[in-house]
Scaffold this motif. Structure first.
Motif, PDB file in Angstrom:
ATOM      1  N   ALA A 165       0.847  -1.198   0.000  1.00  0.00           N
ATOM      2  CA  ALA A 165       0.000   0.000   0.000  1.00  0.00           C
ATOM      3  C   ALA A 165       0.878   1.243   0.000  1.00  0.00           C
ATOM      4  CB  ALA A 165      -0.898   0.010   1.235  1.00  0.00           C
ATOM      5  N   VAL A 166       0.543   2.183  -0.877  1.00  0.00           N
ATOM      6  CA  VAL A 166       1.274   3.459  -0.947  1.00  0.00           C
ATOM      7  C   VAL A 166       0.273   4.599  -1.062  1.00  0.00           C
ATOM      8  CG1 VAL A 166       3.255   2.376  -2.093  1.00  0.00           C
ATOM      9  CG2 VAL A 166       1.480   3.461  -3.489  1.00  0.00           C
ATOM     10  N   SER A 167       0.715   5.789  -0.689  1.00  0.00           N
ATOM     11  CA  SER A 167      -0.076   6.986  -0.960  1.00  0.00           C
ATOM     12  C   SER A 167       0.639   7.802  -2.034  1.00  0.00           C
ATOM     13  CB  SER A 167      -0.275   7.816   0.312  1.00  0.00           C
ATOM     14  OG  SER A 167       0.960   8.295   0.787  1.00  0.00           O
ATOM     15  N   ILE A 168      -0.181   8.468  -2.855  1.00  0.00           N
ATOM     16  CA  ILE A 168       0.354   9.272  -3.966  1.00  0.00           C
ATOM     17  C   ILE A 168       0.852  10.609  -3.386  1.00  0.00           C
ATOM     18  CG2 ILE A 168      -0.234  10.376  -6.164  1.00  0.00           C
ATOM     19  CD1 ILE A 168      -0.463   7.297  -6.203  1.00  0.00           C
ATOM     20  N   ASP A 169       2.101  10.944  -3.680  1.00  0.00           N
ATOM     21  CA  ASP A 169       2.682  12.131  -3.040  1.00  0.00           C
ATOM     22  C   ASP A 169       1.951  13.424  -3.423  1.00  0.00           C
ATOM     23  OD1 ASP A 169       4.452  10.577  -1.683  1.00  0.00           O
ATOM     24  OD2 ASP A 169       6.172  11.031  -2.954  1.00  0.00           O
ATOM     25  N   ASP A 170       1.481  13.522  -4.656  1.00  0.00           N
ATOM     26  CA  ASP A 170       0.788  14.738  -5.070  1.00  0.00           C
ATOM     27  C   ASP A 170      -0.599  14.849  -4.464  1.00  0.00           C
ATOM     28  OD1 ASP A 170       2.914  15.596  -6.531  1.00  0.00           O
ATOM     29  OD2 ASP A 170       2.095  15.008  -8.479  1.00  0.00           O
ATOM     30  N   ASN A 171      -1.119  13.767  -3.928  1.00  0.00           N
ATOM     31  CA  ASN A 171      -2.456  13.786  -3.325  1.00  0.00           C
ATOM     32  C   ASN A 171      -2.530  12.633  -2.326  1.00  0.00           C
ATOM     33  OD1 ASN A 171      -5.139  13.947  -2.673  1.00  0.00           O
ATOM     34  ND2 ASN A 171      -5.795  14.337  -4.785  1.00  0.00           N
ATOM     35  N   PRO A 172      -2.011  12.856  -1.115  1.00  0.00           N
ATOM     36  CA  PRO A 172      -1.819  11.743  -0.171  1.00  0.00           C
ATOM     37  C   PRO A 172      -3.105  11.031   0.254  1.00  0.00           C
ATOM     38  CG  PRO A 172      -0.499  13.645   0.456  1.00  0.00           C
ATOM     39  CD  PRO A 172      -1.413  14.106  -0.641  1.00  0.00           C
ATOM     40  N   ALA A 173      -4.265  11.625   0.017  1.00  0.00           N
ATOM     41  CA  ALA A 173      -5.510  10.918   0.329  1.00  0.00           C
ATOM     42  C   ALA A 173      -5.851   9.871  -0.724  1.00  0.00           C
ATOM     43  CB  ALA A 173      -6.657  11.911   0.474  1.00  0.00           C
ATOM     44  N   HIS A 174      -5.064   9.831  -1.788  1.00  0.00           N
ATOM     45  CA  HIS A 174      -5.223   8.792  -2.812  1.00  0.00           C
ATOM     46  C   HIS A 174      -4.248   7.658  -2.499  1.00  0.00           C
ATOM     47  CE1 HIS A 174      -7.676  10.974  -6.007  1.00  0.00           C
ATOM     48  NE2 HIS A 174      -7.624  11.783  -4.968  1.00  0.00           N
ATOM     49  N   ILE A 175      -4.822   6.493  -2.246  1.00  0.00           N
ATOM     50  CA  ILE A 175      -4.071   5.316  -1.825  1.00  0.00           C
ATOM     51  C   ILE A 175      -4.153   4.272  -2.939  1.00  0.00           C
ATOM     52  CG2 ILE A 175      -3.918   3.478  -0.069  1.00  0.00           C
ATOM     53  CD1 ILE A 175      -3.615   6.189   1.217  1.00  0.00           C
ATOM     54  N   ARG A 176      -3.059   3.587  -3.156  1.00  0.00           N
ATOM     55  CA  ARG A 176      -3.095   2.456  -4.094  1.00  0.00           C
ATOM     56  C   ARG A 176      -2.535   1.215  -3.420  1.00  0.00           C
ATOM     57  NH1 ARG A 176      -1.808   4.568 -10.145  1.00  0.00           N
ATOM     58  NH2 ARG A 176      -3.077   6.454 -10.045  1.00  0.00           N
ATOM     59  N   LEU A 177      -3.167   0.100  -3.749  1.00  0.00           N
ATOM     60  CA  LEU A 177      -2.692  -1.194  -3.254  1.00  0.00           C
ATOM     61  C   LEU A 177      -2.424  -2.115  -4.434  1.00  0.00           C
ATOM     62  CD1 LEU A 177      -4.901  -0.195  -0.897  1.00  0.00           C
ATOM     63  CD2 LEU A 177      -4.326  -2.444  -0.002  1.00  0.00           C
ATOM     64  N   LEU A 178      -1.358  -2.884  -4.310  1.00  0.00           N
ATOM     65  CA  LEU A 178      -1.118  -4.008  -5.208  1.00  0.00           C
ATOM     66  C   LEU A 178      -1.237  -5.267  -4.357  1.00  0.00           C
ATOM     67  CD1 LEU A 178      -0.273  -4.777  -8.172  1.00  0.00           C
ATOM     68  CD2 LEU A 178       2.027  -5.040  -7.280  1.00  0.00           C
ATOM     69  N   GLU A 179      -2.189  -6.116  -4.727  1.00  0.00           N
ATOM     70  CA  GLU A 179      -2.558  -7.271  -3.904  1.00  0.00           C
ATOM     71  C   GLU A 179      -2.265  -8.554  -4.684  1.00  0.00           C
ATOM     72  OE1 GLU A 179      -6.517  -4.710  -2.514  1.00  0.00           O
ATOM     73  OE2 GLU A 179      -6.740  -6.780  -3.180  1.00  0.00           O
ATOM     74  N   VAL A 180      -1.560  -9.487  -4.072  1.00  0.00           N
ATOM     75  CA  VAL A 180      -1.214 -10.748  -4.743  1.00  0.00           C
ATOM     76  C   VAL A 180      -1.713 -11.916  -3.893  1.00  0.00           C
ATOM     77  CG1 VAL A 180       0.628 -12.158  -5.737  1.00  0.00           C
ATOM     78  CG2 VAL A 180       0.840  -9.657  -5.742  1.00  0.00           C
ATOM     79  N   TYR A 181      -2.621 -12.686  -4.470  1.00  0.00           N
ATOM     80  CA  TYR A 181      -3.198 -13.865  -3.813  1.00  0.00           C
ATOM     81  C   TYR A 181      -2.768 -15.115  -4.575  1.00  0.00           C
ATOM     82  CZ  TYR A 181      -6.111 -10.087  -2.066  1.00  0.00           C
ATOM     83  OH  TYR A 181      -6.539  -8.902  -1.507  1.00  0.00           O
ATOM     84  N   ALA A 182      -2.618 -16.217  -3.846  1.00  0.00           N
ATOM     85  CA  ALA A 182      -2.145 -17.456  -4.472  1.00  0.00           C
ATOM     86  C   ALA A 182      -3.134 -18.017  -5.488  1.00  0.00           C
ATOM     87  CB  ALA A 182      -1.856 -18.497  -3.400  1.00  0.00           C
ATOM     88  N   SER A 183      -4.421 -17.714  -5.308  1.00  0.00           N
ATOM     89  CA  SER A 183      -5.446 -18.291  -6.175  1.00  0.00           C
ATOM     90  C   SER A 183      -6.751 -17.527  -5.965  1.00  0.00           C
ATOM     91  CB  SER A 183      -5.676 -19.770  -5.814  1.00  0.00           C
ATOM     92  OG  SER A 183      -6.180 -19.850  -4.483  1.00  0.00           O
ATOM     93  N   GLN A 184      -7.718 -17.828  -6.814  1.00  0.00           N
ATOM     94  CA  GLN A 184      -9.042 -17.234  -6.629  1.00  0.00           C
ATOM     95  C   GLN A 184      -9.646 -17.669  -5.293  1.00  0.00           C
ATOM     96  OE1 GLN A 184     -10.434 -14.942  -8.502  1.00  0.00           O
ATOM     97  NE2 GLN A 184     -12.385 -14.864  -7.383  1.00  0.00           N
ATOM     98  N   ALA A 185      -9.426 -18.937  -4.924  1.00  0.00           N
ATOM     99  CA  ALA A 185      -9.948 -19.421  -3.638  1.00  0.00           C
ATOM    100  C   ALA A 185      -9.307 -18.662  -2.472  1.00  0.00           C
ATOM    101  CB  ALA A 185      -9.688 -20.920  -3.502  1.00  0.00           C
ATOM    102  N   ALA A 186      -8.022 -18.388  -2.591  1.00  0.00           N
ATOM    103  CA  ALA A 186      -7.333 -17.636  -1.527  1.00  0.00           C
ATOM    104  C   ALA A 186      -7.900 -16.219  -1.421  1.00  0.00           C
ATOM    105  CB  ALA A 186      -5.837 -17.582  -1.811  1.00  0.00           C
ATOM    106  N   TYR A 187      -8.195 -15.630  -2.571  1.00  0.00           N
ATOM    107  CA  TYR A 187      -8.784 -14.283  -2.566  1.00  0.00           C
ATOM    108  C   TYR A 187     -10.157 -14.312  -1.904  1.00  0.00           C
ATOM    109  CZ  TYR A 187     -11.095 -10.102  -4.272  1.00  0.00           C
ATOM    110  OH  TYR A 187     -11.810  -8.939  -4.352  1.00  0.00           O
ATOM    111  N   GLU A 188     -10.955 -15.296  -2.250  1.00  0.00           N
ATOM    112  CA  GLU A 188     -12.304 -15.375  -1.672  1.00  0.00           C
ATOM    113  C   GLU A 188     -12.249 -15.654  -0.170  1.00  0.00           C
ATOM    114  OE1 GLU A 188     -14.460 -18.055  -4.232  1.00  0.00           O
ATOM    115  OE2 GLU A 188     -14.120 -16.762  -5.959  1.00  0.00           O
ATOM    116  N   ALA A 189     -11.284 -16.463   0.242  1.00  0.00           N
ATOM    117  CA  ALA A 189     -11.113 -16.708   1.680  1.00  0.00           C
ATOM    118  C   ALA A 189     -10.727 -15.418   2.409  1.00  0.00           C
ATOM    119  CB  ALA A 189     -10.048 -17.784   1.909  1.00  0.00           C
ATOM    120  N   HIS A 190      -9.888 -14.619   1.762  1.00  0.00           N
ATOM    121  CA  HIS A 190      -9.463 -13.338   2.365  1.00  0.00           C
ATOM    122  C   HIS A 190     -10.661 -12.426   2.620  1.00  0.00           C
ATOM    123  CE1 HIS A 190      -7.176  -9.718   3.117  1.00  0.00           C
ATOM    124  NE2 HIS A 190      -7.707  -9.135   2.066  1.00  0.00           N
ATOM    125  N   LEU A 191     -11.594 -12.405   1.666  1.00  0.00           N
ATOM    126  CA  LEU A 191     -12.766 -11.526   1.814  1.00  0.00           C
ATOM    127  C   LEU A 191     -13.618 -11.908   3.021  1.00  0.00           C
ATOM    128  CD1 LEU A 191     -13.938 -11.105  -1.888  1.00  0.00           C
ATOM    129  CD2 LEU A 191     -12.392  -9.657  -0.558  1.00  0.00           C
TER     130      LEU A 191
END
Lengths: 131, 131
Positions: free
Chosen positions: B66-92
């Motif tokens: 997770a990072v915030s954009i320096d020009d607008n710190p209220a804008h956050i971006r995440l890069l999320e990596v899950y092992a599989s679709q099942a892992a993603y659904e379990a995370h939710l």
């Protein structure tokens, strides 16, 4: 996922700056690229080689993650993590990076670089192999 | 950077699909959020805890950055990596994720989820500690 055994987190958000004050913050950047569609596969092959080499041989290149947007695969995003500003500047002069820039110059329609501040960078610790 | 000793790369771009065909591809997503500025520090604290817990306790959550954009710190971006679709659904459905969603519901102005395909995910292999 037996090859993932441990987690390592890099916490540098504003809320955690006190705790992390003794460590120099990494330099984290997002790159947004649009690639000429006809050159997309060639571009991805060159990018893949450049990323693998950079992380393997440069001590200060901590991670490089590249993805394509599913709704528009010619749109590529990178999340780049460098140990320091000096490490980032060294990367720009590394022969494999210069080769990438020269090789792909005619393939890139647009490039937007976004400076960011890390809030939390967290990954499982993989064992010593590549997938 | 003596605590970084090895590199691990996840190569799943179209150019490499032959080599990686035996491994199920991870699910990689970008999230773009805009946070209510008055809630930004509270949001980042909750997000930081959620990320650390998810990567530590969920076998299928491979990395969350997770990072915030320096020009607008209220804008956050995440890069999320899950092992599989099942892992993603379990995370939710994981209690720490549900707690994060409920706790931050009033703080998030907008949320855009972007499906992506990884080209190359490459990081040095850190030792067993957090920074």
């Amino acid at each position: 996922m037996s090859h993932f055994t441990l987690a390592a987190c890099l916490t540098l958000g504003a809320a955690m700056q006190g705790a992390a004050a003794q460590a120099a913050p990494p330099v984290v950047r997002i790159a947004e690229l649009e690639i000429e569609p006809a050159s997309l596969e060639a571009y991805k092959a060159i990018l893949t080689e450049e990323i693998e080499t950079s992380v393997r041989v440069e001590p200060g290149v901590l991670s490089l993650n590249a993805v394509s947007i599913d709704d528009n695969p010619a749109h590529i995003r990178l999340l780049e993590v460098y140990a320091s500003q000096a490490a980032y500047e060294a990367h720009l002069k590394a022969p494999h990076f210069v080769k990438y820039k020269v090789s792909t110059a005619g393939m890139v329609r647009s490039l937007k670089l976004i400076s960011t501040t890390p809030i939390m960078l967290c990954a499982k610790s993989p064992a010593a192999h590549c997938m």
